[in-house]
Design an enzyme around this catalytic site. Structure first.
Site, PDB file in Angstrom:
ATOM      1  N   HIS A 107       0.832  -1.204   0.000  1.00 24.48           N
ATOM      2  CA  HIS A 107       0.000   0.000   0.000  1.00 24.48           C
ATOM      3  C   HIS A 107       0.872   1.263   0.000  1.00 24.48           C
ATOM      4  O   HIS A 107       2.076   1.203   0.202  1.00 24.48           O
ATOM      5  CB  HIS A 107      -0.912   0.038   1.240  1.00 24.48           C
ATOM      6  CG  HIS A 107      -1.719  -1.207   1.422  1.00 24.48           C
ATOM      7  ND1 HIS A 107      -2.116  -1.668   2.653  1.00 24.48           N
ATOM      8  CD2 HIS A 107      -2.203  -2.099   0.519  1.00 24.48           C
ATOM      9  CE1 HIS A 107      -2.813  -2.782   2.506  1.00 24.48           C
ATOM     10  NE2 HIS A 107      -2.881  -3.059   1.225  1.00 24.48           N
ATOM     11  N   HIS A 173     -10.273 -13.506   4.452  1.00 23.71           N
ATOM     12  CA  HIS A 173      -9.460 -12.848   3.420  1.00 23.71           C
ATOM     13  C   HIS A 173      -9.664 -13.563   2.094  1.00 23.71           C
ATOM     14  O   HIS A 173      -9.640 -14.785   2.025  1.00 23.71           O
ATOM     15  CB  HIS A 173      -7.983 -12.851   3.800  1.00 23.71           C
ATOM     16  CG  HIS A 173      -7.143 -11.994   2.906  1.00 23.71           C
ATOM     17  ND1 HIS A 173      -6.690 -12.435   1.675  1.00 23.71           N
ATOM     18  CD2 HIS A 173      -6.684 -10.720   3.037  1.00 23.71           C
ATOM     19  CE1 HIS A 173      -5.990 -11.469   1.095  1.00 23.71           C
ATOM     20  NE2 HIS A 173      -5.965 -10.420   1.896  1.00 23.71           N
TER      21      HIS A 173
END
Length: 423
Positions: A107, A173
């Site tokens: 990120h 996830h």
């Protein structure tokens, strides 16, 4: 009837006739109410670790201590967890040199404002905090080779620590099975090289790389190896409800504690799908719905519940835009989804491109269903991803029925797509 779906820091309400509503898929987490407070739950977990000494015992004589903490894209209640971990470490060694290492993975870097929102002013002002940069080679070091064959390269601070621990949360996830535990190291504080090797097209396409699946999942195998090789000694992981409140906590060995945590979660969040023409879902609101990249996770829940050639309606505010330049460029430059998908699957592991995995999963979803996307992102951006923009959920529902040419199309609502395992 009216059903609320998280959107940013607020909600949108969809109005549905009960006659067309197949199901509302929600986790039982909202029905679980622990007797202890959030702080008491975390404190009790730290004092009763799974397959590990207590954190204060592990801290004795350890000079360099690194605590891996999740970044701005994760709703980890660090204001509760971090003070307890810091206190416990200093009870074992008051002289410990503690660094909080922000696990940004792939990120963007976390801002100071986001750190304050996560930890509070006191911790940001008084503790040493370093934001991991997966592309800064000067801050990285190789510590091994992953089972998949990729190089295992992580942040030097973690590699050189006398004691490496982490905080995090456990949720379903979409390709690692569950978040938390071993993911603090890979992708959390790993280099771009290691993340790309682990997130390769072959692994993402693997039938075991799915929500709630751990056994035989090639990404998990790499991730657990990375955590063990980095000597991740202790984790504090929590399970949270839709209000981002702690309802359960585990601590101790990075695998054994994680197993206990996901066993608790699995009992609450598995749901059975009734395939519908239209599936409406969200990415759980802020902070998980800040960009399109993250919103792909929630879409996979809808993917499991929608009929072939149906419609997925996705609510994700996406005030931060697409969330990945390479992710956006892939869709901008290649309009043939089947060609895109085949290209990813046939790309060698060591040639994986940034954000390939997210594009691969979104392409897979788009080949199954039309996606109508509700957000604050520019309409041109939404269209570049081959999705249809809409202003709100009721407009999107009208567009979906018009597309299907069926005013009586069946609907499933999944209020929080990242909170459930849809079977």
């Amino acid at each position: 009837m009216e059903i609320g779906l998280p959107y940013g820091k607020a909600k949108q309400i969809v109005k549905l006739d009960k006659s067309c509503l197949n199901d509302i898929l929600v986790s039982k987490i909202e029905d679980y109410h622990p007797e202890q407070s959030q702080t008491e739950l975390v404190a009790a977990a730290i004092q009763n670790p799974v397959d590990s000494q207590k954190l204060r015992q592990l801290s004795i004589d350890k000079k360099k201590v690194v605590i891996i903490a999740s970044d701005h894209t994760r709703p980890v209640p660090s204001k509760i967890i971090m003070p307890l971990m810091l206190s416990e470490i200093r009870k074992g060694n008051p002289e410990a040199e503690i660094t909080i290492l922000i696990a940004t993975g792939f990120h963007r870097l976390t801002t100071r404002e986001e750190l304050v929102g996560k930890f509070g002013e006191t911790i940001v002002d008084t503790e040493k905090i370093v934001v991991h940069d997966s592309g800064d080679e000067s801050s990285l070091v190789k510590i091994g080779t992953l089972p998949s064959g990729g190089e295992l390269i992580i942040n030097k601070l973690a590699a050189e620590a006398d004691l490496l621990v982490s905080e995090g949360f456990i949720e379903p996830h979409f390709f690692a099975g569950f978040s938390g535990g071993r993911k603090s190291v890979l992708p959390g504080i790993a280099s771009r090289v290691s993340v790309l090797a682990n997130h390769c097209g072959e692994f993402i396409a693997h039938p075991k790389a799915r929500t709630g699946v751990i056994e035989g999942n090639p990404l998990h195998i790499d991730m657990l190896y990375a955590a063990r090789t980095a000597k991740l000694a202790f984790v504090v992981n929590v399970v949270i409800n839709s209000e981002k409140e702690v309802i359960h906590a585990v601590a101790g060995d990075c695998d054994a504690a994680h197993i206990k945590g996901r066993e608790f979660l699995e009992k609450l969040c598995k749901v059975q799908a009734t395939p519908s023409d239209i599936v409406i879902t969200s990415n759980g609101g802020y902070p998980l719905d800040q960009n399109i990249y993250q919103a792909v996770k929630g879409m996979t829940a809808a993917e499991a519940a929608v009929k072939q050639d149906g419609v997925i309606i996705m609510l994700a505010k996406s005030n931060d835009g697409h969330g990945g330049e390479a992710f956006f460029n892939t869709f901008r430059d290649e309009k043939d989804l089947k060609k895109m998908l085949n290209g990813f699957v046939n790309t060698p592991r060591d040639e994986t491109i940034p954000d390939q995995w997210e594009a691969q999963i979104l392409a897979r979803i788009l080949l199954k269903a039309k996606v109508i996307y509700i957000s604050a992102a520019p309409e041109t951006m939404i269209k570049a991803f081959q999705m249809t923009p809409a202003k709100d959920v009721n407009e999107a529902l009208a567009l979906a029925r018009d597309y299907l040419k069926n005013e009586e199309a069946t609907v499933t609502v999944i209020p929080d797509g990242v909170a459930v395992i849809v079977e």
